[in-house]
Design a protein around this motif. Sequence first.
Motif, PDB file in Angstrom:
ATOM      1  N   GLN A  35       0.951  -1.163   0.066  1.00 17.46           N
ATOM      2  CA  GLN A  35      -0.064   0.072  -0.167  1.00 17.46           C
ATOM      3  C   GLN A  35       0.888   1.213   0.012  1.00 17.46           C
ATOM      4  N   ALA A  36       1.912   1.219   0.659  1.00 10.17           N
ATOM      5  CA  ALA A  36       2.746   2.439   0.869  1.00 10.17           C
ATOM      6  C   ALA A  36       3.340   2.635  -0.520  1.00 10.17           C
ATOM      7  N   GLU A  39       1.148   4.167  -2.823  1.00  8.52           N
ATOM      8  CA  GLU A  39       0.460   5.415  -2.989  1.00  8.52           C
ATOM      9  C   GLU A  39       0.818   6.525  -3.827  1.00  8.52           C
ATOM     10  N   ASN A  40      -0.171   7.540  -4.057  1.00  9.11           N
ATOM     11  CA  ASN A  40       0.400   8.426  -5.066  1.00  9.11           C
ATOM     12  C   ASN A  40       0.744   9.655  -4.525  1.00  9.11           C
ATOM     13  N   ASN A  41       1.874   9.759  -3.629  1.00 11.16           N
ATOM     14  CA  ASN A  41       2.503  10.677  -2.926  1.00 11.16           C
ATOM     15  C   ASN A  41       4.135  10.594  -3.245  1.00 11.16           C
ATOM     16  N   ARG A  43       6.452   9.665  -1.277  1.00 11.76           N
ATOM     17  CA  ARG A  43       7.016   8.555  -0.683  1.00 11.76           C
ATOM     18  C   ARG A  43       6.851   7.384  -1.230  1.00 11.76           C
ATOM     19  N   GLY A  44       5.545   7.015  -1.973  1.00 11.57           N
ATOM     20  CA  GLY A  44       5.307   6.142  -3.008  1.00 11.57           C
ATOM     21  C   GLY A  44       6.150   6.148  -4.205  1.00 11.57           C
ATOM     22  N   LYS A  45       6.413   7.329  -4.779  1.00 13.77           N
ATOM     23  CA  LYS A  45       7.083   7.499  -5.891  1.00 13.77           C
ATOM     24  C   LYS A  45       8.547   7.262  -5.633  1.00 13.77           C
TER      25      LYS A  45
END
Length: 115
Positions: A35-36, A39-41, A43-45
């Motif tokens: 999930q991490a 994520e479309n933020n 950190r995820g990128k």
Amino acid sequence: MLIDDMKRIIEKRKQLWEKSKDIEKDKEYREAAAQALLENNERGKKLRKQIQDHPELLIEAFFVIVDKEQQTVPFFLNTVQKELVDIINRDKELFKQGKINHMKYLLLKGRQQGM
């Protein structure tokens, strides 16, 4: 690029496994880590970029195998596998820098080392 974020996820997975030896807890952790990653933020990128640059991180963060005792366990690279990954990563950098013009590896009878 530093790969500290993914290494922290892997290290935490290793610690959880050593503490519990529970594949269901490992599955819960892997799902949370996934999930991490999705994520479309920022950190995820960043996590996705680290895996793109170093695919071996995906193995240790999410893969499982069936061991000799027929138990499902997390797949963590052993010492010999890590050494090969280090050589490949070193050579990838040299290739990108134009210092070598090919990458070729020959593994002979590496079954005992997990190759």
